[in-house]
Design an enzyme around this catalytic site. Structure first.
Site, PDB file in Angstrom:
ATOM      1  N   THR A 108       0.261   0.303   6.715  1.00  0.00           N
ATOM      2  CA  THR A 108       0.639  -0.689   5.722  1.00  0.00           C
ATOM      3  C   THR A 108       0.709  -2.008   6.299  1.00  0.00           C
ATOM      4  O   THR A 108       1.310  -2.159   7.577  1.00  0.00           O
ATOM      5  CB  THR A 108       1.990  -0.100   4.779  1.00  0.00           C
ATOM      6  OG1 THR A 108       1.923  -1.029   3.906  1.00  0.00           O
ATOM      7  CG2 THR A 108       3.055   0.060   5.645  1.00  0.00           C
ATOM      8  N   ASP A 138      -7.588  -2.513   5.361  1.00  0.00           N
ATOM      9  CA  ASP A 138      -7.749  -1.181   5.960  1.00  0.00           C
ATOM     10  C   ASP A 138      -7.424   0.120   5.281  1.00  0.00           C
ATOM     11  O   ASP A 138      -7.924   1.104   5.809  1.00  0.00           O
ATOM     12  CB  ASP A 138      -6.383  -1.427   6.946  1.00  0.00           C
ATOM     13  CG  ASP A 138      -5.025  -1.531   6.400  1.00  0.00           C
ATOM     14  OD1 ASP A 138      -4.790  -2.345   5.411  1.00  0.00           O
ATOM     15  OD2 ASP A 138      -4.280  -0.309   6.512  1.00  0.00           O
ATOM     16  N   THR A 187       0.852  -1.141  -0.030  1.00  0.00           N
ATOM     17  CA  THR A 187       0.016  -0.188   0.078  1.00  0.00           C
ATOM     18  C   THR A 187       0.770   1.324   0.044  1.00  0.00           C
ATOM     19  O   THR A 187       1.876   1.214   0.846  1.00  0.00           O
ATOM     20  CB  THR A 187      -0.737  -0.119   1.492  1.00  0.00           C
ATOM     21  OG1 THR A 187      -1.457  -1.177   1.468  1.00  0.00           O
ATOM     22  CG2 THR A 187      -1.653   1.007   1.447  1.00  0.00           C
ATOM     23  N   GLY A 192      -4.158  -5.904   6.503  1.00  0.00           N
ATOM     24  CA  GLY A 192      -4.963  -4.915   6.730  1.00  0.00           C
ATOM     25  C   GLY A 192      -5.889  -5.336   7.834  1.00  0.00           C
ATOM     26  O   GLY A 192      -6.432  -4.642   8.420  1.00  0.00           O
ATOM     27  N   ARG A 245     -13.380  -9.036  -0.440  1.00  0.00           N
ATOM     28  CA  ARG A 245     -12.255  -8.587   0.670  1.00  0.00           C
ATOM     29  C   ARG A 245     -11.776  -7.202   0.474  1.00  0.00           C
ATOM     30  O   ARG A 245     -11.694  -6.580  -0.514  1.00  0.00           O
ATOM     31  CB  ARG A 245     -11.059  -9.613   0.725  1.00  0.00           C
ATOM     32  CG  ARG A 245     -10.215  -9.208   1.949  1.00  0.00           C
ATOM     33  CD  ARG A 245      -9.048  -8.232   1.728  1.00  0.00           C
ATOM     34  NE  ARG A 245      -7.953  -8.268   2.887  1.00  0.00           N
ATOM     35  CZ  ARG A 245      -7.101  -7.191   2.886  1.00  0.00           C
ATOM     36  NH1 ARG A 245      -7.034  -6.370   1.907  1.00  0.00           N
ATOM     37  NH2 ARG A 245      -6.301  -7.076   3.874  1.00  0.00           N
ATOM     38  N   VAL A 246     -11.959  -6.421   1.493  1.00  0.00           N
ATOM     39  CA  VAL A 246     -11.776  -5.120   1.614  1.00  0.00           C
ATOM     40  C   VAL A 246     -10.722  -4.959   3.284  1.00  0.00           C
ATOM     41  O   VAL A 246     -10.892  -5.442   4.133  1.00  0.00           O
ATOM     42  CB  VAL A 246     -12.941  -4.000   2.108  1.00  0.00           C
ATOM     43  CG1 VAL A 246     -12.268  -2.852   2.210  1.00  0.00           C
ATOM     44  CG2 VAL A 246     -13.598  -4.131   0.740  1.00  0.00           C
TER      45      VAL A 246
HETATM   46  N1  GLY Z   1      -2.859  -2.887   3.934  1.00  0.00           N
HETATM   47  C1  GLY Z   1      -3.589  -3.039   2.501  1.00  0.00           C
HETATM   48  C2  GLY Z   1      -4.344  -4.260   3.055  1.00  0.00           C
HETATM   49  O1  GLY Z   1      -4.427  -5.068   3.641  1.00  0.00           O
HETATM   50  O2  GLY Z   1      -5.213  -4.221   2.120  1.00  0.00           O
END
Ligand code: GLY
Length: 324
Positions: free
Chosen positions: A236, A216, A185, A239, A213-214
């Site tokens: 980062t 952080d 990220t 997430g 899936r989403v």
């Molecule tokens: N840190 C980015 C994710 O897990 O999608």
């Protein structure tokens, strides 16, 4: 596969740390560097061009908000980067799904999640922030909003990521490898000439994640948080862990209590470690910038670095970490 099992499995081989071996330049900013005079940009990993762009904009008087947006857009357009924007690694169904958010000095925020076929999710997030009464739009709604606002639909896969996906389909293993660019990220926080602070965060998320899936990155407080009186932070890595510990908000609150950015990032990462005995199997890193222009970062594992652009320099700084 049950969620917990999936996440645990994802961790078995370790969270990917997207450092390309050998690309870390010698840091000239020490980790203990004190206040930078004038505008400052801090960004996750070794995204030199993104922080350079933001630094150039800040130098010529751009707002922190414009600088973070334009800065992270550099990586969204970078086809060689398989973790952000165009060229991002797809999910298990072969779709590139993007998450992004942006936060302004006045505390306003915009976010998009599970957005497909749009190169610049952060620009859509800014439109959500500025032109709607909402903070977050997802999936089809986010796409329709983007199209209505003049964004163009495009294929985010390319020959390389399509071929890699085809290869992945043969075994369908979720197997990120530490220190191979596999997932991550760009989170960026900037302070402009007026001392105002803004931030942005954007990603294609975990490689070959479950459909829907989403992570952080689009979640205000998790992947990014700004309080213009105090500073800003971005996170980062894994997430799910960042969401569960609201890491960016936590780092800003720790700075509010008087901690330096580095100490705040360290304590936010230690919170993740305390609350998950499986921490050796994944990476989480946090960066922060305070109102005095001080910067810092901290990670669970070695291999994390962050960019600092200030006083005419654009440098990659090796982060402190808990375990090698
Ligand atoms: N840190 C980015 C994710 O897990 O999608």
């Amino acid at each position: 596969m049950k969620r917990r099992h999936f996440i645990k499995k994802a961790g078995i081989t370790g969270m990917a740390i997207p450092m390309i071996p050998g690309t870390l330049s010698a840091a000239t900013f020490s980790e203990e560097q004190k206040s930078f005079a004038g505008p400052v940009c801090i960004a996750t990993w070794n995204f030199h061009e993104a922080s350079k762009k933001a630094g150039e904009l800040l130098k010529t008087g751009s707002s922190a908000l414009d600088a973070v947006q334009e800065g992270v857009m550099v990586e969204e357009s970078n086809v060689a980067n398989t973790t952000v924007g165009i060229g991002g690694t797809p999910d298990r169904e072969g779709n590139v799904t993007l998450d992004a958010c942006i936060m302004a000095p006045d505390g306003n925020a915009g976010s998009v999640a599970y957005l497909q076929n749009i190169e610049h999710p952060v620009a859509v997030a800014r439109k959500v922030m500025e032109d709607t009464p909402h903070v977050m739009l997802v999936g089809e709604g986010a796409l329709n909003f983007a199209l209505q606002n003049g964004f163009e639909k495009q294929d985010l896969l390319n020959d390389k990521t399509r071929a890699a996906y085809k290869e992945w389909l043969e075994e369908k293993k979720y197997q990120p490898i530490i220190n191979i660019e596999n997932h991550d990220t760009i989170g960026m926080v900037c302070m402009d000439k007026n001392g105002d602070i803004a931030g942005a965060c954007t990603t294609s998320g975990l490689a070959y994640k479950m459909q829907g899936r989403v992570g952080d990155s689009p979640i205000i407080g998790a992947g990014l948080f700004i309080d213009n009186k105090i500073g800003g932070a971005a996170a980062t890595g894994m997430g799910e862990e960042i969401i569960k510990n609201v890491c960016s908000f936590l780092a800003v609150e720790l700075m509010r209590q008087g901690k330096s950015p580095k100490e705040a990032c360290k304590q936010a990462v230690e919170r993740v470690i305390e609350r998950n005995p499986g921490y050796m199997d994944f990476q989480v890193a946090v960066i922060a910038l305070n109102k005095n222009g001080e910067t810092g970062g901290y990670a669970i594992h070695d291999g994390f670095s962050y960019m600092v652009n200030a006083e005419g320099k654009n440098e990659n700084v090796k982060s402190g970490f808990y375990k090698g």
